[in-house]
Scaffold this motif. Structure first.
Motif, PDB file in Angstrom:
ATOM      1  N   LYS B 237     -39.197  -7.515-129.500  1.00  0.00           N
ATOM      2  CA  LYS B 237     -38.761  -8.720-130.205  1.00  0.00           C
ATOM      3  C   LYS B 237     -39.149  -8.642-131.677  1.00  0.00           C
ATOM      4  CE  LYS B 237     -39.197 -12.806-127.982  1.00  0.00           C
ATOM      5  NZ  LYS B 237     -39.831 -13.800-127.074  1.00  0.00           N
ATOM      6  N   LYS B 431     -25.034  -7.668-124.756  1.00  0.00           N
ATOM      7  CA  LYS B 431     -25.607  -8.737-123.916  1.00  0.00           C
ATOM      8  C   LYS B 431     -26.542  -8.173-122.852  1.00  0.00           C
ATOM      9  CE  LYS B 431     -21.649 -11.242-123.263  1.00  0.00           C
ATOM     10  NZ  LYS B 431     -20.797 -12.398-122.903  1.00  0.00           N
ATOM     11  N   THR B 432     -26.220  -7.006-122.353  1.00  0.00           N
ATOM     12  CA  THR B 432     -27.093  -6.382-121.352  1.00  0.00           C
ATOM     13  C   THR B 432     -28.349  -5.802-121.993  1.00  0.00           C
ATOM     14  OG1 THR B 432     -25.105  -5.760-120.161  1.00  0.00           O
ATOM     15  CG2 THR B 432     -27.165  -4.690-119.471  1.00  0.00           C
ATOM     16  N   LYS B 435     -31.588  -7.658-123.515  1.00  0.00           N
ATOM     17  CA  LYS B 435     -32.642  -8.145-122.605  1.00  0.00           C
ATOM     18  C   LYS B 435     -33.880  -7.263-122.626  1.00  0.00           C
ATOM     19  CE  LYS B 435     -29.246 -10.234-119.541  1.00  0.00           C
ATOM     20  NZ  LYS B 435     -28.316  -9.897-118.460  1.00  0.00           N
ATOM     21  N   ASP B 436     -33.683  -5.984-122.958  1.00  0.00           N
ATOM     22  CA  ASP B 436     -34.827  -5.071-123.024  1.00  0.00           C
ATOM     23  C   ASP B 436     -35.457  -5.014-124.414  1.00  0.00           C
ATOM     24  OD1 ASP B 436     -34.451  -4.357-120.383  1.00  0.00           O
ATOM     25  OD2 ASP B 436     -32.969  -2.822-120.918  1.00  0.00           O
ATOM     26  N   THR B 458     -27.111 -15.158-125.963  1.00  0.00           N
ATOM     27  CA  THR B 458     -28.064 -14.049-125.798  1.00  0.00           C
ATOM     28  C   THR B 458     -29.466 -14.351-126.318  1.00  0.00           C
ATOM     29  OG1 THR B 458     -27.682 -13.070-127.982  1.00  0.00           O
ATOM     30  CG2 THR B 458     -26.143 -12.457-126.225  1.00  0.00           C
ATOM     31  N   GLN B 459     -29.639 -15.521-126.937  1.00  0.00           N
ATOM     32  CA  GLN B 459     -30.889 -15.885-127.624  1.00  0.00           C
ATOM     33  C   GLN B 459     -31.238 -14.942-128.779  1.00  0.00           C
ATOM     34  OE1 GLN B 459     -33.222 -15.882-123.973  1.00  0.00           O
ATOM     35  NE2 GLN B 459     -31.291 -16.792-123.342  1.00  0.00           N
ATOM     36  N   ARG B 491     -33.832 -10.667-130.535  1.00  0.00           N
ATOM     37  CA  ARG B 491     -34.567 -11.856-130.107  1.00  0.00           C
ATOM     38  C   ARG B 491     -35.849 -11.900-130.926  1.00  0.00           C
ATOM     39  NH1 ARG B 491     -33.842 -11.583-123.515  1.00  0.00           N
ATOM     40  NH2 ARG B 491     -31.635 -12.187-123.508  1.00  0.00           N
TER      41      ARG B 491
END
Lengths: 493, 493
Positions: B237, B431-432, B435-436, B458-459, B491
């Protein structure tokens, strides 16, 4: 600026106005848009930074560490210590809401009534309550003691009559808060920190101070003993310049802070707190300065030496600068703060007045003739004495002069003060003489009634029971009752 | 403490919990009794002091001076700049009263309704308004420019969800506010201060950062341009670590700050502001630390070297101490902060774990066998590598190692980050993969609609238009519209 300087009120005309003028004209501070709050301008703040740097070292040498505690304090914390709340409730700024919203029409903002705090928060007037509430979780056994934290921060006390540095609604300060296993150790800490304040005031600010202990009436709200340093201003009034409090177990009991002693038994912790604020800048101004402006002690002056070339045209400026450069470098390498002012849009006479106003301790000036003769002019701000010296050896001469100015302004202030410390045993005489200022050593019967009467009739207060004079028994000058000691009485800022 | 250390959550189990644990267990900070406000404990505050000391030097080298402006701001000031009020009104703590009084019964205090302020005051969320209101009186002619002030202070933004250092209602920061005669000069200043932040983050904190400019939506409220440095945490992040704003003439117009230019014509002043806060300590933790605790860059660590004698009895302690003393002195004389821990109530293994938890970069340990063999054990915190070395030459070895650790943790963080910067042109893939974690360089059509859609789905937010990558035109991955540049999406904290 030269014009502004001329307009500085003379001390003999109006001491109070002189002070206010000087604060503004020397660019130390000014009133802000918020009642009672000042803006500390860069030159004033640079003095505060120098104060901080030195005091911080001295605190750390005693084992204290810096930390930071919240600005806001839950209202109920204040009520926990009965004396403390009496002392501070009347001057607290209170936060009641945490959101604004656009007002109807949209041109301004108003409180959002849905964002009301469940419990009001106050802006810290001092941090004993929130710190002792925190210490509860930090202290478990005798091994956790002593605990010594200091914080540099802003605090707020809603004073009705304010003056820059001396009394402002918001001010900057440091507050030390220590926790100890025994009464003796806490008392010793409170006295030790007073010693730190004395050393700092006398050795760094060149302000002679009287140390002593406050009367019950003048104690910090919540303390068992308040130690103080009191300085004498040029109008003979006292200025309390730093205090150190022995708090006993009051806050430990209010916030339930106990420790397991070596016998594994719980005991309440013993406490001190000690603080010193931007008020000290007021003391600095009123101790040393004169009708030409500030006089700053070299050890705390933001600019210690100003070097002014007096030149016609770039070529001469270049020659003089080249000659001065090694001297400036050598002074800077010795840790001395030097300003080289070669601005060509101000005349030398203007610069001279300006740096006098700003209290720069030593001024060097060099012109064309100096260049020819290998000489330089040196002026000391404290006495305004000028000398024309050989350029050779000037670095050592400047270093010596800085030491000399520091010592001289201390001795001058001490002589001034010592000549105005009087023993007085007659109340009528006291009432007359107190009008001219000075510190009066008088017998006091120890009662708040007498203390109150003196204050009402003369505006003088008991500054402290001083440590520095031998104490003898006698008769209270007001009540005629027996007295164990002389106390220091003065009108005060 | 050894026990507590064991309980430090593993990063792989719960990164967020690991962070919260570490802040508390390494004695950096803790929640206070006031919602959203933290207590910064001595060890955490010592990091902040080191940050301050270095940044302050860097600011002063650019010509900025420190000053101090009031904590409280009249409510109406906020409304003067339309964007500014939108940005901050919703999170303002509001002071409405200036006095408390004893409640009936006397056991608590309540607001004194007679002490209501005519106009509410807000606790500064940032100081543009009060400072520009002050600058109006300081700036008259082009000769008064540039004016560059910085202040170190506390500010308050009533955040609903808070985390220590990362997001707190009250936090400590510095805010620089500069005034210039031309647009170009102000833009240059904003960029110059961003460069200062970059240098500080990379060279001192060993945190690699991406520099860039914010999208309109993410700009500071009232700015024309916001420059930012964005760091990548170990969970991929982003953490915004410092911002510098080009404010145009917005605040000058709102507070009527004009100057006479060289042609003697009035013009509005051009402004910048730039700030960096205790949030940086959160960045420091999340960039370098591991499952054993903090890893601190030597240049900013409160303790750079810890020296631990391993002894049985006073005599051996004496011998080892005598042997170590010259080394410790030599290191200290070189300006290195050394802690010599000869406490006899904690076992060496406990001390080792404790200083690992606290992130001390280099550890020296010496026992009886070392004494016999003229050796010493040295450990570096970043890799936990230990070596047994000849005692001779150890001082130089320590100095070298400190430099090495500083460089190594920077390179490690940079490698980690660089491996997680991706170009991505497919929104489904984005989008996938988002997340990582990681920084995604994606084409953006420049519309707030697309920006908002990405954030909702997706934040992820646009962290900046980065300066460090060559820009090419392309197709927005969401809208399919033309794009002028890739932006950095992530993010963020």
């Amino acid at each position: 600026m030269a014009k502004e300087l001329k307009e500085l009120t003379k001390r003999s005309d109006n001491y109070s106005q002189w002070y206010n003028d000087l604060v503004v004209k020397a660019n130390l501070a000014e009133q802000s848009a918020v009642r009672g709050c000042m803006v500390i301008k860069p030159y004033g703040y640079a003095i505060w930074e120098n104060i901080q740097a030195q005091l911080d070292k001295m605190f750390k040498a005693t084992g204290a560490q810096n930390a930071y505690f919240p600005l806001l304090i839950p209202k109920n914390f204040l009520s926990r210590e009965a004396e403390h709340v009496k002392g501070f409730a009347k001057e607290c700024a209170v936060v009641t809401h945490y959101r604004l919203k656009a007002s109807e029409g949209g041109n301004s903002v108003e409180i959002d009534p849905t964002a009301k705090l469940e419990e009001e928060l106050i802006i810290r007037p001092t941090s004993e309550t929130i710190i002792w509430n925190t210490y509860r979780n930090w202290i478990h056994s005798w091994r956790d003691l002593p605990l010594m934290c200091n914080q540099w921060c802003n605090v707020m006390r809603w004073e009705m009559r304010t003056r820059p540095f001396l009394r402002t609604a918001e001010f900057l300060w440091q507050e030390g808060h220590t926790a100890h296993a025994t009464r003796e150790e806490a008392e010793e800490e409170a006295r030790k920190m007073l010693d730190v304040y004395v050393e700092f005031a006398e050795k760094w600010l060149a302000i002679p101070v009287v140390q002593g202990v406050k009367s019950e009436h003048e104690r910090f709200a919540g303390a068992l003993d308040t130690y103080t340093i009191e300085a004498m201003m040029q109008d003979g009034k006292a200025l309390q310049s730093g205090t150190s409090h022995f708090l006993g177990q009051n806050f430990a009991k209010s916030f339930d802070v106990t420790f397991l002693n070596k016998d594994n038994k719980p005991e309440y912790v013993w406490a001190t707190s000690w603080g010193l604020s931007t008020r000290l800048i007021g003391a600095l101004i009123m101790t040393h300065s004169d009708d030409n402006g500030l006089v700053l002690p070299p050890k705390i002056a933001p600019i210690q030496v100003v070097v002014i070339p007096i030149f016609k045209g770039d070529e001469q400026l270049y020659e003089i600068s080249q000659k001065l450069k090694p001297v400036i470098n050598e002074l800077r390498e010795a840790g001395i703060t030097v300003k080289f002012d070669d601005a060509d849009n101000k005349r030398p006479g203007f610069k001279f007045s300006d740096y006098e106003l700003k209290g720069v301790p030593v001024r060097l000036a060099m012109g064309g003739r100096d260049l020819e003769n290998n000489t330089i002019e040196i002026m000391r701000r404290d006495t305004l004495e000028k000398e024309n010296l050989s350029f050779d050896g000037i670095v050592q001469r400047v270093k010596d002069l800085l030491v000399n100015v520091q010592e001289n302004i201390y001795q001058k202030a001490k002589k001034f003060r010592d000549a105005r410390i009087y023993e007085c045993d007659d109340y009528e005489e006291f009432k007359t003489r107190i009008k001219d200022g000075g510190f009066f050593l008088c017998h006091w019967d120890g009662t708040p009634e007498t203390e109150e009467k003196i204050k009402e009739e003369t505006q003088a207060t008991i500054r402290c029971v001083p440590f520095m004079f031998e104490q003898t028994e006698g008769i209270d000058m007001v009540s005629g009752k027996p007295s164990k000691q002389r106390v220091l009485l003065a009108r005060a800022y």
